[in-house]
Design a protein around this motif. Structure first.
Motif, PDB file in Angstrom:
ATOM      1  N   GLU A 193     -11.026  19.085 -20.858  1.00 21.98           N
ATOM      2  CA  GLU A 193     -10.127  18.788 -21.976  1.00 21.98           C
ATOM      3  C   GLU A 193      -8.682  19.185 -21.656  1.00 21.98           C
ATOM      4  N   PHE A 194      -8.502  20.290 -20.934  1.00 19.61           N
ATOM      5  CA  PHE A 194      -7.170  20.786 -20.597  1.00 19.61           C
ATOM      6  C   PHE A 194      -6.321  19.713 -19.915  1.00 19.61           C
ATOM      7  N   ALA A 195      -6.966  18.830 -19.139  1.00 17.47           N
ATOM      8  CA  ALA A 195      -6.240  17.820 -18.357  1.00 17.47           C
ATOM      9  C   ALA A 195      -5.869  16.578 -19.159  1.00 17.47           C
ATOM     10  N   VAL A 196      -6.476  16.381 -20.322  1.00 17.97           N
ATOM     11  CA  VAL A 196      -6.318  15.118 -21.052  1.00 17.97           C
ATOM     12  C   VAL A 196      -4.881  14.854 -21.521  1.00 17.97           C
ATOM     13  N   PRO A 197      -4.182  15.801 -22.171  1.00 13.31           N
ATOM     14  CA  PRO A 197      -2.803  15.515 -22.579  1.00 13.31           C
ATOM     15  C   PRO A 197      -1.900  15.148 -21.393  1.00 13.31           C
ATOM     16  N   SER A 198      -2.111  15.812 -20.259  1.00 21.52           N
ATOM     17  CA  SER A 198      -1.324  15.488 -19.060  1.00 21.52           C
ATOM     18  C   SER A 198      -1.611  14.070 -18.601  1.00 21.52           C
ATOM     19  N   PHE A 199      -2.889  13.713 -18.553  1.00 23.93           N
ATOM     20  CA  PHE A 199      -3.280  12.363 -18.156  1.00 23.93           C
ATOM     21  C   PHE A 199      -2.653  11.319 -19.077  1.00 23.93           C
ATOM     22  N   GLU A 200      -2.763  11.535 -20.383  1.00 27.64           N
ATOM     23  CA  GLU A 200      -2.258  10.541 -21.339  1.00 27.64           C
ATOM     24  C   GLU A 200      -0.732  10.418 -21.278  1.00 27.64           C
ATOM     25  N   ALA A 201      -0.053  11.540 -21.060  1.00 26.17           N
ATOM     26  CA  ALA A 201       1.408  11.500 -20.950  1.00 26.17           C
ATOM     27  C   ALA A 201       1.833  10.682 -19.727  1.00 26.17           C
ATOM     28  N   ILE A 202       1.105  10.858 -18.620  1.00 27.63           N
ATOM     29  CA  ILE A 202       1.445  10.134 -17.388  1.00 27.63           C
ATOM     30  C   ILE A 202       1.122   8.649 -17.533  1.00 27.63           C
ATOM     31  N   VAL A 203       0.016   8.335 -18.201  1.00 25.77           N
ATOM     32  CA  VAL A 203      -0.327   6.921 -18.462  1.00 25.77           C
ATOM     33  C   VAL A 203       0.818   6.247 -19.214  1.00 25.77           C
ATOM     34  N   LYS A 204       1.307   6.901 -20.265  1.00 22.67           N
ATOM     35  CA  LYS A 204       2.336   6.305 -21.116  1.00 22.67           C
ATOM     36  C   LYS A 204       3.700   6.239 -20.428  1.00 22.67           C
ATOM     37  N   GLU A 205       3.979   7.251 -19.591  1.00 23.00           N
ATOM     38  CA  GLU A 205       5.307   7.322 -18.953  1.00 23.00           C
ATOM     39  C   GLU A 205       5.399   6.477 -17.686  1.00 23.00           C
ATOM     40  N   PHE A 206       4.346   6.496 -16.874  1.00 21.50           N
ATOM     41  CA  PHE A 206       4.416   5.858 -15.557  1.00 21.50           C
ATOM     42  C   PHE A 206       3.289   4.861 -15.277  1.00 21.50           C
ATOM     43  N   GLY A 207       2.153   5.017 -15.967  1.00 24.13           N
ATOM     44  CA  GLY A 207       0.957   4.245 -15.624  1.00 24.13           C
ATOM     45  C   GLY A 207       0.121   4.984 -14.591  1.00 24.13           C
ATOM     46  N   VAL A 208      -1.190   4.756 -14.629  1.00 23.90           N
ATOM     47  CA  VAL A 208      -2.125   5.389 -13.684  1.00 23.90           C
ATOM     48  C   VAL A 208      -3.020   4.300 -13.099  1.00 23.90           C
ATOM     49  N   LYS A 209      -3.085   4.245 -11.776  1.00 22.08           N
ATOM     50  CA  LYS A 209      -3.866   3.194 -11.105  1.00 22.08           C
ATOM     51  C   LYS A 209      -5.365   3.475 -11.122  1.00 22.08           C
ATOM     52  N   ALA A 210      -5.725   4.768 -11.004  1.00 21.62           N
ATOM     53  CA  ALA A 210      -7.142   5.145 -10.978  1.00 21.62           C
ATOM     54  C   ALA A 210      -7.279   6.619 -11.340  1.00 21.62           C
ATOM     55  N   VAL A 211      -8.479   6.979 -11.776  1.00 14.33           N
ATOM     56  CA  VAL A 211      -8.790   8.364 -12.138  1.00 14.33           C
ATOM     57  C   VAL A 211      -9.971   8.852 -11.305  1.00 14.33           C
ATOM     58  N   LEU A 212      -9.854  10.061 -10.809  1.00  9.05           N
ATOM     59  CA  LEU A 212     -10.989  10.732 -10.165  1.00  9.05           C
ATOM     60  C   LEU A 212     -11.369  11.923 -11.029  1.00  9.05           C
ATOM     61  N   THR A 213     -12.663  12.057 -11.295  1.00  4.34           N
ATOM     62  CA  THR A 213     -13.152  13.162 -12.120  1.00  4.34           C
ATOM     63  C   THR A 213     -14.529  13.558 -11.621  1.00  4.34           C
ATOM     64  N   GLN A 214     -15.036  14.679 -12.105  1.00  7.91           N
ATOM     65  CA  GLN A 214     -16.341  15.156 -11.651  1.00  7.91           C
ATOM     66  C   GLN A 214     -17.458  14.241 -12.166  1.00  7.91           C
ATOM     67  N   PRO A 215     -18.589  14.173 -11.440  1.00  7.20           N
ATOM     68  CA  PRO A 215     -19.732  13.370 -11.905  1.00  7.20           C
ATOM     69  C   PRO A 215     -20.220  13.831 -13.279  1.00  7.20           C
ATOM     70  N   ASP A 216     -20.848  12.918 -14.017  1.00 11.68           N
ATOM     71  CA  ASP A 216     -21.456  13.281 -15.303  1.00 11.68           C
ATOM     72  C   ASP A 216     -22.465  14.402 -15.079  1.00 11.68           C
ATOM     73  N   ARG A 217     -22.480  15.366 -15.989  1.00  6.32           N
ATOM     74  CA  ARG A 217     -23.355  16.542 -15.840  1.00  6.32           C
ATOM     75  C   ARG A 217     -24.241  16.709 -17.074  1.00  6.32           C
ATOM     76  N   PRO A 218     -25.431  17.321 -16.907  1.00 10.17           N
ATOM     77  CA  PRO A 218     -26.275  17.627 -18.072  1.00 10.17           C
ATOM     78  C   PRO A 218     -25.557  18.611 -18.989  1.00 10.17           C
ATOM     79  N   LYS A 219     -25.668  18.378 -20.297  1.00  8.92           N
ATOM     80  CA  LYS A 219     -24.951  19.231 -21.248  1.00  8.92           C
ATOM     81  C   LYS A 219     -25.783  19.441 -22.502  1.00  8.92           C
ATOM     82  N   GLY A 220     -25.618  20.607 -23.122  1.00  6.53           N
ATOM     83  CA  GLY A 220     -26.285  20.889 -24.394  1.00  6.53           C
ATOM     84  C   GLY A 220     -27.765  21.191 -24.220  1.00  6.53           C
TER      85      GLY A 220
END
Length: 310
Positions: free
Chosen positions: A10-37
């Protein structure tokens, strides 16, 4: 600009969204889906959820440095920047060398203090009066790259790691935009971290959250704040785990054994420590919701003279 964003929580989301709106983002790399709950169902990262809303391609390498196909794709994108915010993987020199202007990382501490995985928690646990964000040009070390920009905030006596997290999360987005523009326009002079003695903020786990009542009241208070909301500091009352949600240091002293419950009333639970008295104002017992002590004691008893223990 051609930018790839790497981040996970979650910490990274505002940064990601700000960069999308300001410059655009070609691709995202993130960790694989994990078991939760409790059901252990696979859950996508917060950054993946955000990226899908913008229809941006998402890649989830188990280990990027071993994924030659994905590395080749990144090389073919003619990238200006790779931006990294809590991605969760160390980047190889091969990846660091891809973008024209470098890989920029947002780190939630005033570097070189608190390199590592949990800088926000450790700043609070160590009783720091200030913290902040640092952007840096990444190198092959762990949070050792040249520093670019910093922002600074006061940590109040009652502030939890969760509250500091939210403050730095929002601030980090603006700092990254300023950093990208500054580097692109050659307006920032990178500053080396040097060999300054630094604190390392290791990954948090539940075992480390057990309270040592032989410490000072202030140290325990900071410990409780620094582990809120995860993994939550805890102790044992009559062999039952008791999480401490909030505490306060009192200007009272006690000669009782550290951990001894001195008094219980609507204010909270007074407990002796190595020096002053600690007032516990909110607790959580297993399978129960967090409650103010004033509410908890309406239907439950906490006995005075009992000794809280590890």
């Amino acid at each position: 600009m051609n930018i790839v964003f790497m981040g996970t929580p979650e910490f990274a989301v505002p940064s990601f969204e700000a960069i999308v709106k300001e410059f655009g983002v070609k691709a995202v790399l993130t960790q694989p889906d994990r078991p939760k709950g409790r059901g252990k169902a696979l859950a996508m990262s917060s950054v993946k959820e955000a990226a899908l809303k913008y229809d941006i391609p998402v890649y989830q390498p188990e280990k990027l440095k071993k994924d030659k196909e994905l590395i080749d794709k990144l090389k073919a994108m003619e990238l200006d920047f790779i931006i990294v915010v809590a991605f969760g993987q160390i980047l190889s020199k091969e990846v660091l060398d891809i973008p024209k202007y470098g890989c920029i990382n947002l780190h939630a501490s005033l570097l070189p203090k608190y390199r590592g995985a949990a800088p926000i928690n450790f700043a609070v646990m160590e009783g720091e009066k200030t913290s902040g964000n640092t952007t840096m040009l990444m190198d092959v070390g762990l949070d050792t790259g040249d520093m670019l920009l910093k922002s600074e905030f006061d940590i109040t006596e009652s502030m939890t790691a969760g509250e500091l997290h939210d403050l730095l999360m929002e601030d980090g987005a603006k700092l990254l935009i300023d950093t990208i523009n500054g580097v692109y326009n050659n307006e920032i002079v990178p500053i080396k971290q040097g060999d300054t003695i630094t604190s390392y903020a290791s990954m948090l786990n539940k075992e480390m959250a057990n309270i040592n009542w032989q410490r000072s009241a202030e140290e325990i208070h900071n410990f409780v704040r620094g582990l809120n909301p995860f993994p939550m500091a805890y102790t044992f009352y009559k062999d039952k785990s008791m999480k401490l949600i909030s505490t306060k240091v009192l200007h009272e002293e006690s000669k009782e054994l550290p951990g001894t419950i001195l008094k219980v009333n609507g204010e909270g639970i007074r407990v002796s420590t190595k020096d002053k008295v600690l007032l516990i104002t909110e607790v959580q017992f297993p399978n129960k919701k967090p409650l103010k002590v004033s509410e908890y004691i309406k239907g439950n008893s906490i006995e005075e003279k009992e000794v809280l223990h590890k």
